[in-house]
Design a protein around this motif. Structure first.
Motif, short mmCIF file in Angstrom:
data_model
loop_
_atom_site.label_atom_id
_atom_site.label_comp_id
_atom_site.label_asym_id
_atom_site.label_seq_id
_atom_site.Cartn_x
_atom_site.Cartn_y
_atom_site.Cartn_z
N ARG A 35 0.80 -1.14 -0.03
CA ARG A 35 -0.10 0.11 -0.17
C ARG A 35 0.83 1.18 0.08
NH1 ARG A 35 -5.30 -1.45 1.41
NH2 ARG A 35 -5.78 0.51 1.01
N VAL A 37 0.41 3.80 1.65
CA VAL A 37 0.47 4.44 2.93
C VAL A 37 0.05 3.18 3.88
CG1 VAL A 37 -0.45 6.79 2.42
CG2 VAL A 37 -2.12 5.19 2.99
N THR A 74 3.72 8.89 6.33
CA THR A 74 2.46 8.55 7.15
C THR A 74 3.08 7.67 8.28
OG1 THR A 74 2.23 6.83 5.22
CG2 THR A 74 0.36 8.38 6.00
N ALA A 77 -2.34 5.96 8.27
CA ALA A 77 -3.35 6.90 7.71
C ALA A 77 -4.83 6.32 8.11
CB ALA A 77 -3.48 6.85 6.16
N GLY A 78 -4.97 5.59 9.13
CA GLY A 78 -6.48 5.21 9.65
C GLY A 78 -6.85 3.94 9.12
N ILE A 81 -10.07 2.65 4.02
CA ILE A 81 -11.31 3.07 3.63
C ILE A 81 -11.70 2.43 2.20
CG2 ILE A 81 -12.50 5.11 2.92
CD1 ILE A 81 -10.18 6.88 4.21
N GLU A 82 -10.80 1.69 1.79
CA GLU A 82 -11.23 0.70 0.70
C GLU A 82 -12.02 -0.55 1.36
OE1 GLU A 82 -10.72 0.53 -2.49
OE2 GLU A 82 -9.00 1.79 -2.89
N SER A 97 -15.14 -2.37 13.58
CA SER A 97 -15.11 -1.22 14.60
C SER A 97 -14.64 -2.22 15.88
CB SER A 97 -16.24 -0.45 14.91
OG SER A 97 -16.26 0.37 16.13
N ALA A 121 1.54 11.52 8.74
CA ALA A 121 -0.06 11.47 9.21
C ALA A 121 -0.54 10.27 10.43
CB ALA A 121 -0.79 11.52 7.99
N LEU A 123 -3.77 9.60 11.46
CA LEU A 123 -5.24 10.24 11.19
C LEU A 123 -6.19 9.01 11.57
CD1 LEU A 123 -4.65 11.96 7.92
CD2 LEU A 123 -4.77 12.95 10.32
N PRO A 149 -10.69 12.39 11.43
CA PRO A 149 -11.24 13.09 10.27
C PRO A 149 -12.46 12.42 9.75
CG PRO A 149 -9.46 12.01 9.27
CD PRO A 149 -9.22 11.67 10.62
N ALA A 159 -12.38 3.22 16.78
CA ALA A 159 -11.41 2.23 17.42
C ALA A 159 -11.18 2.91 18.69
CB ALA A 159 -10.34 2.19 16.65
N THR A 309 -9.00 12.10 -4.32
CA THR A 309 -7.59 11.81 -4.27
C THR A 309 -7.18 11.28 -5.43
OG1 THR A 309 -7.93 10.86 -2.00
CG2 THR A 309 -5.97 10.28 -2.88
#
Ligand code: 3H9
Length: 725
Positions: A35, A37, A74, A77-78, A81-82, A97, A121, A123, A149, A159, A309
């Motif tokens: 990946r 990030v 990074t 990055a959290g 999201i994918e 979660s 980052a 985030l 964010p 989390a 993005t």
């Protein structure tokens, strides 16, 4: 002596997480090779789980641990999201979660101290991971930013963030971070109490390792968030707490009109969670995360994240097209826009020559740019020498001196063809071969501007939006002769200064003004029909626009709107007819909008809007007489914009639906929770949109004639984004 706990270092290197133990200190390194990030994916959770097993089992005599990232830019990055796209039900998302929460609970409960050594980052789930650590040290790198964010994606932290952050830094600051999604650099994060130390990036691991051992030896005390009940902070207790929540709720309603479920749910989760222990608070969090993640609002906001993005990372050119590096630019025209472009560029490390004809004008532009830079530097708590370095990057001039060293020139002179032609010629005389000449025009076709150039291939449109420091979009406009390296460089420059670029083809109004124009004209027609101005504005803010069209007229300036309206009406007379007279009458009456304190609305001496100006109805020659249902206003205004957007795709102005959504959301404020005009059509159904347009066409004529592409999509049941069905 160093020992490596895993089987083979070679195999470890391909894993997203690896651990190395030296003299009782475990260094856990994150670097997901697959990946760009580090993200908390299923894979990362699995690997981290394995490492926690070993630490819990006391393997290797570990006394303290540090978590670092090898990924440049990074830390984490959290969540991935994918993976959100895979959530079919609320239960799926709730399970994700819980998986995150459980992992971080285990991390927090380890018998040894764990130091988060944050570079880059941190985030969302990234910051939540750091919050579960014993101690947090951040590097002073400009890439280091911390924040939650999630609301921007239509969800809430899932989390443990909603429970841990208010306990660590207090309710007020935690709500501010979670409701806005704002990102703090290392210094501000330290001031807020999120990180314990800020250190220069090269010594981060060394300091983190030392502090981890000091914590283990009880020579250093961590800042502790209470695990159960509400922490003993005045503001987290009643009655302060009630007041804070009531104010926060009010703020959210004012900003979002209740259209975004996440921030409201966040308030409920945090409020209820404060009276419970962290584990119980997390129960509420997981349930809310699950329910929110599958809402249409969240799906749209995730779409906005990925499309913007992608627009930023892909100029739509082949891999073999190399952009030029942009270290220095020059701006011609030191007005408000020129100064804004100069400031935005300087802030991103670019040196700028800011030129105007007269020394006073150049000096004024310089002042405007510096004021903007200083304001933002203060917010970032920059040191004095850093601020000096920053503002020194902008140098004023009345000549074309220093232009030859620039990589990009942006002309931002008055919107007049003859003047712009002259300026382009002068620029060409002052610069060498490989320089991009960008025009910040909002109305003049780029091909017409390029006619003045001896090398039209390096002329391109660089359409910024006002105010430059706030508006995230740059519309890049190519004419048929623009060279690919020029497009690539313009795109890279826009990205470098933190903007989201879209690349569109030359056409009247380009993309953004093209779709805004019929919307604004329709609003003027509605006024002419006798609908009250505040009714129009309310209808559209309730649909989700940040301001309504009448307010927008005042903000843009009625003279500017008049000029743009004429150009568009000339270009599309057949469909659009002649422009509504309302705007002409306003301009004739000396009403230019906010800038001269006289528009549709009244303005106080402080420049603040002070209610509708009833005298306007006499000016436009029409008293308000019509009660119109809000839904009808919304349909008339929103659909005319959506339809126009589809036309631009059909005509090849847009290169893809993706850019259309990004341009509308970032350039006009098309409601992000609706994902942009193309996503809106997909989600509402092309057939439904088509039927509503046809009904409007019957009543109002050709301006509502559905775009051919929409007809086809409706007939064939196709989608603009078939992969996201
Ligand atoms: C969350 O954490 C929920 C938790 O509370 C609950 C957990 C249970 N996932 O922006 P860039 C991709 S919600 C997947 O160009 P930069 C991005 O699409 C998450 N992919 O780099 C791009 O892909 P491509 C909260 C991600 O250096 C590539 O990475 N976190 C993610 O300009 C490079 O991205 C956020 O909202 C992700 N989380 O900026 C943070 N992040 O190369 C979202 C990035 O194919 N991310 N990608 O185009 C960002 O803000 C920026 O990407 C970041 C890097 C600042 C990290």
């Amino acid at each position: 002596m160093a020992t490596i706990l895993d089987e083979e270092r070679d195999t470890e290197q391909a894993l997203p997480v690896r651990m190395e133990v030296t003299d009782g200190l475990a260094v856990i390194t994150l670097n997901d090779p697959a990946r760009p990030v580090n993200v908390i994916s299923e894979g990362l959770l699995r690997e981290l789980g394995g490492i926690l097993d070993r630490l819990e089992n006391g393997e290797g005599g570990v006394r303290a641990a540090v978590i670092v990232s090898e990924k440049k830019g990074t830390w984490i990055a959290g969540a991935d999201i994918e993976e959100f796209k895979e959530f079919q039900t609320a239960a799926d998302a709730e399970a994700a979660s819980r998986a995150g929460q459980e992992m971080l609970e285990r991390l927090e409960r380890l018998r040894m101290p764990v130091v988060a050594a944050i570079d880059g980052a941190a985030l969302g789930g990234g910051l939540e991971t750091a919050l579960a650590c014993t101690y947090r040290i951040a590097s002073d790198s400009p890439k280091t930013k911390l924040g939650l964010p999630e609301v921007n994606l239509g969800i809430i932290p899932g989390a443990g963030g909603t429970a841990r952050l208010p306990r660590l830094i207090g309710l007020r600051a935690a709500l501010d971070l979670m409701l806005t999604g704002k990102q703090l650099d290392a210094r501000r994060a330290m001031k807020a109490g999120i990180v314990d130390e800020v250190v220069p990036q090269p010594v981060l691991l060394e300091v983190a390792s030392r502090q981890a051992m000091a914590l283990a030896a009880k020579k250093l005390q961590p800042r502790v968030a209470r695990r159960s009940g509400s922490p003993e902070r005045m503001e987290n207790l009643l009655p302060m707490r009630k007041l804070i929540f009531s104010k926060a709720r009010q703020g959210v309603m004012q900003k979002t009109h209740g259209l975004y479920p996440a921030p409201l749910r966040l308030l409920k989760v945090v409020e209820a969670g404060l009276d419970r222990d962290v584990r119980q608070a997390q129960e509420l969090e997981a349930r809310a995360f699950g329910e929110l993640a599958v809402t249409p609002e969240a799906r749209s906001l995730v779409h906005v994240f990925f499309t913007s993005t992608a627009a930023k990372n892909d100029a739509g050119l082949g891999d073999d097209v190399e952009p030029k590096k942009v270290d220095q630019i020059a701006v011609v025209g030191a007005g408000f826009m020129g100064a804004g472009i100069a400031a935005a560029s300087a802030e991103s490390g670019i040196r700028v020559r800011l030129k105007d004809v007269k020394p006073e004008a150049a000096a004024k532009g310089l002042r405007t740019a510096r004021e903007s830079l200083i304001k933002r530097a203060k917010r970032k708590r920059m040191k004095r020498f850093e601020v000096t370095k920053l503002i020194d990057r902008v140098q004023p001039t009345t000549e074309y001196t220093g232009f030859h060293a620039s990589d990009v020139i942006v002309e931002a002179v008055f919107e007049e063809m003859g003047l712009k032609h002259r300026v382009i010629k002068e620029i060409e005389e002052a610069v060498g071969e490989g320089v991009v000449i960008g025009s910040n025009t909002s109305t003049i076709p780029i091909a017409r501007l390029a006619e003045a150039a001896s090398r039209p291939d390096r002329v391109i449109g660089l359409h910024f939006f006002s105010p430059v420091e706030k508006m995230p979009l740059v519309e890049i406009i190519t004419h048929p002769g623009t060279a690919d390296w020029v497009t690539a460089t313009a795109h890279a420059y826009a990205k470098k200064i933190g903007k989201t670029p879209i690349v569109v083809n030359d056409s009247p109004g380009f993309y953004v003004n093209r779709i805004l124009s019929p919307y604004m004209a329709e609003a003027a027609l509605l006024l002419q029909e006798g609908v009250r101005m505040e009714e129009l504005d309310r209808a559209m803010t309730e649909w989700g626009f940040p301001v309504g069209p009448v307010t927008l007229y005042d903000e843009v300036g009625l003279d500017v709107a008049q000029k743009a309206g004429k150009i568009m009406a000339e270009a599309f007379t057949e469909r659009m007819g002649s422009p509504p007279t309302v705007v002409d009458r306003m301009v004739e009456d000396g009403r230019l909008g906010r800038k001269n304190g006289k528009g549709f609305y009244r303005y106080g001496d402080d420049g603040k809007k002070a209610g509708p100006d009833e005298a306007v109805y006499a000016v436009i020659g029409n008293p308000p007489k019509k009660e119109m249902g809000r839904a009808e206003i919304q349909d008339r205004l929103a659909l005319i914009m959506v339809n126009e957007a589809v036309r631009t795709l059909e005509e090849g102005v847009l290169r893809g639906a993706r850019d259309g959504d990004v341009g509308a959301v970032f350039g006009i404020g098309f409601p992000p929770f609706r994902g942009g005009p193309f996503w809106y059509v997909d989600r509402t159904g092309a057939r439904d949109v088509l039927e509503r347009l046809r009904a409007l066409e019957q009543r109002f004529g050709a301006r509502y004639a559905p775009a051919k592409m929409l007809e086809e999509m409706g007939r064939e049941g196709r989608l603009f984004f078939p992969d996201d069905a």
